[in-house]
Design an enzyme around this catalytic site. Structure first.
Site, PDB file in Angstrom:
ATOM      1  N   TYR B 438     -11.997  38.564  46.991  1.00 12.80           N
ATOM      2  CA  TYR B 438     -11.180  37.402  47.284  1.00 12.80           C
ATOM      3  C   TYR B 438      -9.883  37.964  48.073  1.00 12.80           C
ATOM      4  O   TYR B 438      -9.567  39.101  48.672  1.00 12.80           O
ATOM      5  CB  TYR B 438     -10.794  36.596  45.856  1.00 12.80           C
ATOM      6  N   GLU B 439      -8.995  37.119  48.460  1.00 12.36           N
ATOM      7  CA  GLU B 439      -7.759  37.275  49.281  1.00 12.36           C
ATOM      8  C   GLU B 439      -8.278  37.649  50.614  1.00 12.36           C
ATOM      9  O   GLU B 439      -7.651  38.391  51.144  1.00 12.36           O
ATOM     10  CB  GLU B 439      -6.897  38.151  48.677  1.00 12.36           C
ATOM     11  N   GLY B 440      -9.354  37.177  51.121  1.00 11.29           N
ATOM     12  CA  GLY B 440      -9.858  37.713  52.341  1.00 11.29           C
ATOM     13  C   GLY B 440     -10.826  38.790  51.912  1.00 11.29           C
ATOM     14  O   GLY B 440     -10.341  39.706  51.509  1.00 11.29           O
TER      15      GLY B 440
END
Lengths: 595, 595
Positions: B438-440
């Site tokens: 997550y978060e890219g």
């Protein structure tokens, strides 16, 4: 709900085109294992595992096993699936016809086991443990024990276990505390607690045959004082049927990270009646019979989860639309391109494909050595045994380490959805995670490879394999397409010998050098072994294309994966070589207080 | 039940001896952040996280979150712990005093956040998301919005979220379908479904402030048509208190692999009232404010799980008795030796220690750049911003990849017990597994590093860092103890530039070269960055020992770990360099049908 489809085409590629397994069956005089029968078995196996076992994989994980008053219930559908499995004869394929088995070769059994385990690993453990138990009884039991137990284990009416681990000892079985006290009637009273007993208690079979390591009261200390006992859940009556309940009970089941549909039991034996199998104090030898086979089986777990994860990841990568290809829209009619256009998604898929197919080649080759050790001429048998000894720890450790890496990548391909249970990818990771741990941790496998097998044979077992590699490289060195790859392989092959000599020399001064080098040595070995099989597979594919095969995509896929493996994964071998060259001081100089 | 103890000594080593953070605080004129106050905060943080948050980590995982009719309940004890967290002021440390914050520097906030997240990652997400939300409002909100929302978010009375992802789009936010229709009163009606909303609904706070990406009816296609809206669960009344319920609801919560005590919600907005924040169609810019900070925070997740796993693994390795040292019994009075005597157990522990402490140095350094960007002179600010841009994707991806590797090793140290839930090691793996996703995803971070940051700045951002490395190497080249290490580092540093040039040249012909190289490029970069910090840390340790420090074990441990890192982990950099040199053809030549 992800669905497993046995990769029949790739299985046949390795069986027929790389190894000519059915040719070997004929040469061994296995008249029943005709190409037609083999095909029929594979087709039926694919159907059974897709239709019956695969649908129970997610539900089994969600539900897990239950225990109430020592009675363990498997997840919904497992009991019926096991019944169908037995009725279809999947469990008795490789067993002796003397006890109702079909006498088919081990390698074919392994391929069916791959399908079963890829579709539903937890399920596969129940028959898997029974096979190990039956193998030990077949090898070490008296005729009476064989007649009694194998006739029940072969059809799967009874199942079996291996009871080794105790709370304070896993790797170090010399510390076993379970006691076996001889009785006047020749039986023993077995008392102690065993933990991590896979399939130790469940509702699938009439009876469960435990093989238990224990010590006699006057046994010597350490591993030389361990004996093996058959301790059935229900004592057989005079007719060999289920009789009186034995005094053993499942105390609890473990809550685990994965393989949740497989009951992992704490087994309490309290003056339970046991029957000695094999010689007194030779119990560990008997167990090793089971363990070698089990280690190849556990290695397969890496391939099975890697394959299942790859199938889902590939389908997702073709389907999921996100961003545009950097070269411009690949699917302009859609809102975005399928993510398989992105280089890094391909890197992940190709890594999985390279590991899986390399592992399949390695595993089937090793299984064909099992056939050779069983059916071939005496000299060929000894050669097969030697190669098996060498390759088994590599199969167990390298296949599970790369399998785990493959499942982690398969999860990554899914992005956030990979973390969500319903998509199934995270289960592949959780289920796979046990494989580098049990059946001898991968660290123990590495010690076995470098210490016992390679250095213990003065390099003989290694040389037998590097010679094969050398011959292949010689054969290919002038080849326009593969000459450079052969050169790379030849260089690593030579380095393999040099690293071995170097560690061996250092180990004469300091025994810790072996432990300090072992894991990186095994990884280096694994990459070279994969490189060997990938070169062989590429040669087959190239030959087929040159012969005008119409399966152009299949064979070109092999060639692309071989190139990918050599260019992007094989460089890791050098990092392992450098790491192991650092020697024991890099690990042992730091004092315990300095951690 | 595993217990987390904040590694205060190591934290202080990086803060004081490596980076002189408190010296910087004084130089920035942060009069409140005195050494005494900093010490008191760290001590109290250690106590709070050990006593309040750590005990809820396993129970939170077992219980998870519940949902009934859109109402989400967090696990037992979480609500009370959150109240204590807020009352103690942990959540408001770095917030502006204008809204009740303590105005302390970001770097100190990061260190407390490390403690909170190491003790209980799921818990840490609730305040973590609020910080991101508050940061976006502080940066882009109107004065009225700031007054209203920051006065509630700062003390933690209200919490916040980031609502980006939709079922069909995660990475590719240009595909967002959620609609925002302007109303006569200047508000908007927001309609759409958002998924994977961390802490989207729960029982910890009075109100939840959602920041929602949506498109106006006439917005341009793609990312240039996205606007950002504040959509509170309860609309503020005239006094800025909780008023009317807004028309949004949590439809379900996800069943996940890990971070189970953090509610991951599907949020349905149905003509919900929203307030534009920032400019129309500039929503993605506003979100990026939050994302940079969030990416360093997610990088920390790798360190936090790695540290917690290491603490448990080290304790276990000292305690668990199994086999004898190959040099002869180390603890002859016991039945076997503690497993920390075995070289491979040390290899695993040292790998964890090397990654964790390298990650801590990298993270605190990066956090000190946040301070610099906030408080320093204009020129120094610009320099800090440039370094932040460069290091943030490395922090996010390399710290989480190595953190996951560390947790897998920490599980392996435990053998079979590592797979059992009660020991806690498998939870560290499951919780950590989301961080590379997550978060890219880490693949996206790698594209950001190589494509946007390095090539996008014509190498300027890279050169600023390699110059620092170069200066260090120059300084150390004559040093008897470290000269060889400096030479190795200098060689890799030069190679870093060469690889960049080479990929940059190829990318001018083929844009896919960037994507094909990115992940291996980031890994190569990460190893060089760690090597840089390890050399610096070793120099500090050596100086302290030479100055006669009595903390001999602590500093010798640093030296041994630095040597281990250079000898056994850094060789991997070369494998990544070779892999990326293979170029795009190794990934793109294979047709989709050939997978």
């Amino acid at each position: 709900m992800p669905e497993y489809n046995a990769p029949l085409r790739d299985m046949r590629f390795v069986m027929d085109e790389l190894l000519d397994m059915t040719g070997s069956y004929a040469a061994y005089g296995l008249e029943d294992a005709t190409p037609d029968l083999v095909s029929a078995i594979l087709e039926e196996g694919a159907k059974f595992t897709n239709q019956v076992l695969s649908p129970l994989n997610r539900t089994g994980d969600e539900e897990g096993c239950h225990i109430e008053n020592g009675v363990v219930t498997t997840p919904k559908g497992f009991k019926e699936a096991y019944q169908a499995y037995c009725e279809n004869g999947w469990g008795s394929m490789t067993a002796s016809p003397e006890y109702g088995g079909q006498g088919l070769p081990s390698s074919l059994g392994l391929i069916i086991a791959e399908m079963v385990a890829s579709a539903n690993y937890s399920f596969s453990m129940y028959p898997g443990l029974s096979h190990g138990c039956a193998a030990a009884i077949a090898a070490h039991g008296t005729q009476e024990q064989k007649d009694l137990y194998l006739s029940k284990l072969t059809p799967g009416t009874w199942t079996g276990t291996m009871c080794l681990t105790e709370p304070h000892c896993g790797t170090d079985l010399g510390l076993v505390k379970t006691r076996a006290v001889p009785q006047a009637d020749g039986t023993y009273k077995v008392t102690g607690t065993k933990i991590f007993i896979s399939c130790g208690e469940h509702d699938m079979s009439e009876n469960i045959v435990h093989l238990v390591l224990a010590k006699l009261p006057d046994a010597p200390a350490g591993t030389k004082g361990i004996s093996l006992f058959i301790v059935p859940k229900f004592l057989p009556d005079a007719n060999g049927e289920v009789g009186e309940r034995n005094s053993l009970v499942c105390g609890s089941i473990e809550h685990k990270m994965g393989i949740k549909a497989s009951a992992t039991c704490v087994m309490n034996f309290d003056d339970a009646t046991g029957f000695l199998i094999g010689d007194i104090n030779k119990g560990l030898n008997c167990m090793f019979t089971m363990m070698n086979h089990a280690r190849l089986g556990t290695g397969m777990q890496g391939l099975c989860h890697g394959e299942a994860s790859y199938q889902s990841a590939l389908a997702y990568a073709k389907d999921r639309l996100q961003m545009r290809s950097l070269k411009g829209p690949a699917a302009p009619e859609k809102a975005a391109d399928p993510i398989i256009v992105h280089p890094d998604v391909r890197r992940m898929l190709l890594t999985m494909k390279a590991f899986n197919e390399g592992n399949r080649a390695l595993a089937y080759y090793t299984a064909s050595l099992l056939d050779q050790a069983h059916y071939a001429s005496e000299e060929a048998r000894a050669d097969a045994e030697a190669q098996l000894a060498f390759l088994t720890p590599i199969c167990k450790a390298f296949m599970t380490d790369t399998g785990l890496e493959a499942t982690l990548l398969g999860q990554q391909v899914f992005g956030g959805h990979g973390f969500i249970r319903e998509w199934g990818q995270e289960q592949q990771v959780r289920d796979c995670r046990i494989a580098p741990i049990y059946e001898g941790t991968n660290g123990i496998q590495a010690l076995d490879l470098l210490g016992r097998k390679v250095l213990g044979s003065q390099g003989k077992l290694l040389k037998a394999f590097t010679k094969q590699v050398h011959l292949l490289c010689k054969e290919v060195e002038g080849n326009a397409a593969f000459g450079e790859y052969a050169k790379k392989l030849a260089q690593l092959n030579a380095q393999w010998g040099e690293l071995t000599t170097s560690v061996g020399m250092k180990a004469m001064q300091n025994p810790e050098e072996v432990g300090a080098a072992a894991v990186d040595y095994l990884a280096f070995s694994g990459y070279v072994v994969h490189a060997y099989f990938w070169l062989k597979m590429a040669l087959v594919a190239q030959a087929k294309l040159e012969a005008g095969s119409t399966e152009v995509d299949f064979y070109k896929g092999k060639l692309a994966t071989q190139a990918f493996f050599y260019q992007r994964l094989l460089p890791r071998a050098q990092a392992h070589a450098e790491a192991l060259t650092a020697g024991a001081s890099s690990l042992m100089d730091i004092a315990v207080e300095q951690f």
